[in-house]
Design an enzyme around this catalytic site. Structure first.
Site, PDB file in Angstrom:
ATOM      1  N   SER A  90       0.853  -1.191   0.000  1.00 47.24           N
ATOM      2  CA  SER A  90       0.000   0.000   0.000  1.00 47.24           C
ATOM      3  C   SER A  90       0.890   1.243   0.000  1.00 47.24           C
ATOM      4  O   SER A  90       2.044   1.195   0.417  1.00 47.24           O
ATOM      5  CB  SER A  90      -0.888   0.024   1.242  1.00 47.24           C
ATOM      6  OG  SER A  90      -0.155   0.453   2.387  1.00 47.24           O
ATOM      7  N   ASP A  91       0.339   2.348  -0.482  1.00 52.22           N
ATOM      8  CA  ASP A  91       1.010   3.618  -0.235  1.00 52.22           C
ATOM      9  C   ASP A  91       0.770   3.982   1.232  1.00 52.22           C
ATOM     10  O   ASP A  91       0.017   3.319   1.945  1.00 52.22           O
ATOM     11  CB  ASP A  91       0.492   4.696  -1.183  1.00 52.22           C
ATOM     12  CG  ASP A  91       1.531   5.773  -1.458  1.00 52.22           C
ATOM     13  OD1 ASP A  91       2.406   5.995  -0.595  1.00 52.22           O
ATOM     14  OD2 ASP A  91       1.482   6.402  -2.534  1.00 52.22           O
ATOM     15  N   TRP A  92       1.413   5.040   1.684  1.00 54.18           N
ATOM     16  CA  TRP A  92       1.419   5.410   3.104  1.00 54.18           C
ATOM     17  C   TRP A  92      -0.015   5.519   3.646  1.00 54.18           C
ATOM     18  O   TRP A  92      -0.786   6.375   3.215  1.00 54.18           O
ATOM     19  CB  TRP A  92       2.156   6.738   3.276  1.00 54.18           C
ATOM     20  CG  TRP A  92       2.324   7.193   4.693  1.00 54.18           C
ATOM     21  CD1 TRP A  92       1.346   7.662   5.512  1.00 54.18           C
ATOM     22  CD2 TRP A  92       3.539   7.245   5.453  1.00 54.18           C
ATOM     23  NE1 TRP A  92       1.871   8.002   6.736  1.00 54.18           N
ATOM     24  CE2 TRP A  92       3.215   7.760   6.730  1.00 54.18           C
ATOM     25  CE3 TRP A  92       4.872   6.912   5.173  1.00 54.18           C
ATOM     26  CZ2 TRP A  92       4.179   7.958   7.727  1.00 54.18           C
ATOM     27  CZ3 TRP A  92       5.818   7.114   6.166  1.00 54.18           C
ATOM     28  CH2 TRP A  92       5.480   7.624   7.421  1.00 54.18           C
ATOM     29  N   ALA A  93      -0.352   4.626   4.562  1.00 54.34           N
ATOM     30  CA  ALA A  93      -1.648   4.621   5.270  1.00 54.34           C
ATOM     31  C   ALA A  93      -2.847   4.442   4.358  1.00 54.34           C
ATOM     32  O   ALA A  93      -3.978   4.719   4.750  1.00 54.34           O
ATOM     33  CB  ALA A  93      -1.810   5.888   6.112  1.00 54.34           C
TER      34      ALA A  93
END
Length: 721
Positions: A266-269
Site C-alpha cells: 500500500s502507499d502510506w496509510a
C-alpha cells in the site's frame, strides 16, 4: 509457491508472526536501537510496542550503512525465526547524487541515460543499506496542476513505457540475488493516479476501462514485463473503489491477467484511508478488503496487525491468504539474498567512496544537459565568454535545484548557476549576480539591486521558477504561472531594453504568460539535480548544444487543462485556417493548441527533413513497412535531433487520436551532415482496445507523420490490408 520457504518459515510461524511480516514501519520507530524501555512517539500513536516492532517485516526511510546494520542486527537478535528486515525508501531520481526530476529525464528522450541514472541511484542506495526503492513512478499525466507531474516522464503512453522499462532495468539489473549494487524496484502508483480530478492530489479518478487499458495501464505493464519486483497501490479510486481495496484491479488484472507474482504494498496509510473514502466502515473492514484484494504490505498503519487475527478467527479471512502474502515477501527477501547475508551490500567504508562520487556526479551533469529544453531563442543564446552578463533572480545563487523527492540530496553542495557561469566567462567579473526578488516577494531594494547589476550588462539572464516544495506530493496548484513577484522582476528587467534570457527552474509545465512573450530566449531547466548549475552554464555558453524535447505540453492557459497532443478530433474540429464559424470545438478567447507541444525543443543549430517515403502503400500483418526520411543539419553547430514517428488511424471501430507516438530516433549530426533515418512499422503497433476491450487493429487507411515534434511533421499514407 516456494515450498522450502513455506516449510522452513511459514509453517512454523504463529499467525501473529505472519501478520507482522505484512507490517511496514517508518524510520522513527528505530531511532533508538537496543532501547527496550522507551516506546517512541510514533509507536504510541499507532498503539504498538517493541514486540511488534521487532517482528515487523520491513522498514521505510532508514539510510546509512551503519544505521541499517545496527537496526538489522538488533532485529535479528530478537526475531524468533531469524527473518531479516527489508529496508525501503523513495529513491526517485537519485540517492545522494541527485539527477534531474523524472519529468526532465523524460525530456531527454534518452532511455539509456535514464537507465544509467537508476543504476547509479541503486549503487548508492544499496551500499547505504537499502534493498527496495519506491520507483519508478509511471503515472500518465496530462494536468500540470498536479504536483506529482514532476515524478512522471510525461503525457505519452509509449514514451512512459520506454522509460518504465529503462528505470526498472537500471535499478534491478540482471541478477538481483548476486549483484549487491542493485535494488528491487517498486512501480507506482497502481493505477491511474495521474488522472486526479482537477489536478488535486489524492483526488477522485474516474475513467472507462477502455481508457484505463489504452492509455494509463501500458507503462505499468512495461514495468511488470521488465521484471519489477513490487507494485505500490495508488491513493485514488478506480471505478469507484479505492485501489488498495480493489480486488478486480489487484488480483484480477495485476495478478491473474498479467501474471505478476511479486509483492504489492500500500502507499502510506492507504489501507486505513479506505474509511475516509467511504469504502470501509472501520479499520477492520479496511483490513479485510485490502488482504482480500491481494495487498501484501500495510505501510504505516496497524490495520493488519490489529484486525487480521480476529478476521481469521471469525472465518472471514482464510489464513491461506495471509500465507500467500508472507511467502511473496519471503521470496523477495530470498531473491535479495538476505537470509544468507542480511546486511547485503551495506558497507560503511565503501559507502564513503561511492556515494556522491565524481563519477556519479558527471552522469548527473550529462543528464541535466540532455534534459533541459530550449523553448525560445531569438539570437540571444549561446552567450559569448566576453559578454558582460547580469545574472538575476532567486535561482541565480540558489541550491534549491534538486526538486522534490531528493531525500538524501544536499542543496548546500549542489552546483550553483552563478559560480558555474563565472567559470565559463572571460572573467568572473563579467558575470554580476543579484537576487532581484524572492520566490514570492519583491522589494524596492531588490529591484534597485537588479537594475544596478544590469546597468553595464550586454545581456540579462533571469533565473526564476518555483521553489521545490511548490511541486511534488501535496504540491498541487490552481494557478501555474510564475509567482507575481517574479513576473514583476521580468517586467522591470524588460524595460531596460537589453537582450533578455530566462532560465526556468520548475517541477511542472507552466503557463508562461509574462515570460515567453517577454523574453528573447527561454531555457527550461526543470529541477536539474546536483550538477545543475554546471550543466546549465555549459548550455548557456554553447559548450553543449540543447537537445531536450518536451515530454509534456505547455498550456497556453490553465483553462485548457488537460491539454495533450494525442487528443481526439471531435465531430466539429477547429480548422487550421481562420474561420468565423462559431459552432466548432473551440475556445472563443484562447487557442485550442498548447503554447508548446509535446516533442518540441529548439537547438543552436537547425535541421531539415526531406524525402519522406514508405516502402509500400499497403501493409499486412506479415508485411511490415519501412519509413525513411533524410535529416540534415543545416546550421553551423553540431547537434542532436530527436526524430519522432507518429501514426493516425483514420477510421477505427473506436475513434482514434489525431496522432500517437510510435517510435523515435536520436541522431547526432555535424554541420552540413545528413543521415537517413529508418523506422519499421509493424501491424502490432496499429492495435488498440476496441469497444469489447479486444486488442486488435482495423484494416483501412493510416497516416504516418515524421518530424521534430508532434506539431512540426511531414506526412505520408498507407493502407492496412
Amino acid at each position: 509457491m516456494s515450498e522450502h520457504l513455506y516449510n522452513k518459515y511459514v509453517k512454523n510461524m504463529t499467525l501473529e508472526e505472519k501478520i507482522a511480516q505484512l507490517l511496514q514501519l517508518a524510520a522513527p520507530f528505530y531511532d533508538e536501537p537496543g532501547d527496550d524501555s522507551e516506546i517512541t512517539g510514533p509507536m504510541e500513536e499507532l498503539g504498538i510496542g517493541n514486540d511488534t516492532k521487532r517482528a515487523a517485516g520491513s522498514v521505510l526511510g532508514i539510510a546509512g550503512a551503519e544505521k541499517m546494520m545496527a537496526v538489522q542486527k538488533e532485529h535479528l537478535a530478537s526475531n524468533r525465526l531469524g527473518i531479516p528486515l527489508l529496508f525501503m525508501a523513495d529513491i526517485v531520481h537519485g540517492f545522494k547524487t541527485i539527477f534531474p526530476i523524472p519529468l526532465a529525464i523524460g525530456c531527454s528522450w534518452n532511455p539509456e541515460l535514464a537507465e544509467l541514472s537508476a543504476e547509479i541511484a541503486a549503487r548508492e542506495a544499496a551500499v547505504s543499506g537499502l534493498h527496495v526503492t519506491f520507483a519508478p513512478m509511471v503515472d500518465l499525466v496530462r494536468d500540470g496542476r498536479w504536483g506529482r507531474v514532476m515524478e512522471s516522464t510525461g503525457e505519452d503512453t509509449y514514451l512512459n513505457s520506454v522509460f518504465a522499462k529503462a528505470f526498472v532495468q537500471g535499478f534491478q539489473g540482471d541478477d538481483l540475488e548476486n549483484d549487491m549494487t542493485r535494488v528491487a524496484a517498486c512501480v507506482k502508483h497502481f493505477a491511474a493516479y495521474g488522472l486526479a480530478e482537477g489536478g488535486r492530489d489524492y483526488n477522485t479518478v474516474d475513467l472507462s476501462e477502455r481508457q484505463l487499458r489504452e492509455y494509463y495501464l501500458p507503462a505499468y505493464k512495461a514495468a511488470v514485463d521488465a521484471g519489477v519486483e513490487m507494485v505500490m497501490t495508488s491513493f485514488n479510486i478506480v471505478d469507484g473503489i479505492p485501489a488498495t481495496g480493489n480486488r478486480r484491479l489487484m488480483r484480477g488484472l495485476l495478478r491473474d491477467e498479467w501474471g505478476f507474482d511479486g509483492v504489492v504494498i500500500s502507499d502510506w496509510a492507504a489501507i486505513k484511508e479506505m474509511i475516509a473514502h467511504g469504502a470501509a466502515e472501520d479499520d477492520k473492514e479496511a483490513a479485510f478488503k485490502a488482504i482480500y484484494s491481494g495487498v501484501d504490505i500495510d505501510m504505516m498503519t496497524t490495520s493488519y496487525v490489529k484486525h487480521l487475527p480476529e478476521l481469521v478467527k471469525e472465518g472471514l479471512v482464510d489464513e491461506a491468504l495471509i500465507d500467500e502474502a508472507v511467502l511473496r515477501i519471503l521470496k523477495l527477501k530470498e531473491k535479495l539474498g538476505l537470509f544468507e547475508n542480511p546486511m547485503r551490500g551495506a558497507d560503511p567504508e565503501l559507502e564513503k567512496k561511492i556515494v556522491y562520487s565524481d563519477e556519479h556526479r558527471q552522469v548527473s551533469r550529462k543528464l541535466a544537459e540532455k534534459s533541459s529544453v530550449l523553448l525560445k531563442n531569438e539570437g540571444v543564446l549561446p552567450l559569448q565568454a566576453n559578454q558582460r552578463v547580469a545574472l538575476i533572480g532567486p535561482f541565480a545563487d540558489s541550491g534549491d535545484i534538486l526538486g522534490w523527492w531528493s531525500w538524501q540530496g544536499s542543496k548546500e553542495t549542489a552546483v550553483k548557476l552563478g559560480a558555474s557561469m563565472q567559470v565559463l566567462s572571460a572573467s568572473p567579473d563579467h558575470v554580476v549576480i543579484a537576487e532581484g526578488s524572492g520566490i514570492h516577494t519583491i522589494s524596492e531594494s531588490q529591484k534597485a539591486e537588479a537594475i544596478k547589476a544590469a546597468a553595464d550588462a550586454d545581456v540579462i539572464v533571469l533565473a526564476v521558477g518555483e521553489a521545490s516544495e511548490m511541486s511534488g506530493e501535496g504540491g498541487s496548484r490552481s494557478d501555474i504561472r510564475l509567482p507575481q513577484a517574479q513576473l514583476e522582476l521580468i517586467r522591470v528587467m524588460k524595460e531596460l531594453g537589453k537582450p533578455l534570457a530566462v532560465v526556468l527552474f520548475n517541477g511542472r509545465p507552466l503557463d508562461l504568460h509574462g515570460v515567453y512573450d517577454v523574453a528573447d530566449a527561454v531555457l527550461e531547466a526543470w529541477f536539474p539535480g546536483s550538477e545543475g548549475g554546471a550543466a546549465l552554464a555549459d548550455l548557456l555558453y554553447g559548450k553543449v548544444n540543447p537537445s531536450g524535447r518536451l515530454s509534456m505540453s505547455f498550456p497556453y492557459s490553465v483553462g485548457q487543462i488537460p491539454v495533450y497532443y494525442n487528443a481526439y478530433n471531435t465531430g466539429r474540429p477547429k480548422p487550421e485556417e481562420e474561420t468565423d464559424n462559431r459552432y466548432i470545438s473551440q475556445y472563443i478567447d484562447i487557442p485550442n493548441e498548447p503554447l508548446l507541444p509535446f516533442g518540441f525543443g529548439l537547438s543552436y543549430t537547425t535541421f531539415a527533413y526531406e524525402g519522406l517515403s514508405l516502402s509500400s502503400e499497403v501493409m499486412a500483418a506479415d508485411r511490415p513497412l519501412e519509413v525513411k526520411v533524410t535529416v540534415t543539419n543545416t546550421g553551423n553547430m553540431a547537434g542532436t535531433e530527436t526524430v519522432q514517428l507518429y501514426i493516425r488511424d483514420i477510421s477505427g471501430e473506436v475513434v482514434r487520436p489525431v496522432k500517437e507516438l510510435k517510435d523515435f530516433r536520436q541522431v547526432g549530426l555535424a554541420p552540413g551532415e545528413s543521415k537517413e533515418v529508418v523506422f519499421r512499422i509493424e501491424e502490432t503497433q496499429l492495435r488498440y482496445h476496441h469497444s469489447d476491450l479486444s486488442f486488435t487493429s482495423d484494416p483501412g487507411r493510416f497516416t504516418v507523420y515524421v518530424g521534430a515534434s508532434s506539431r512540426e511533421v511531414q506526412k505520408a499514407g498507407f493502407r492496412l490490408a
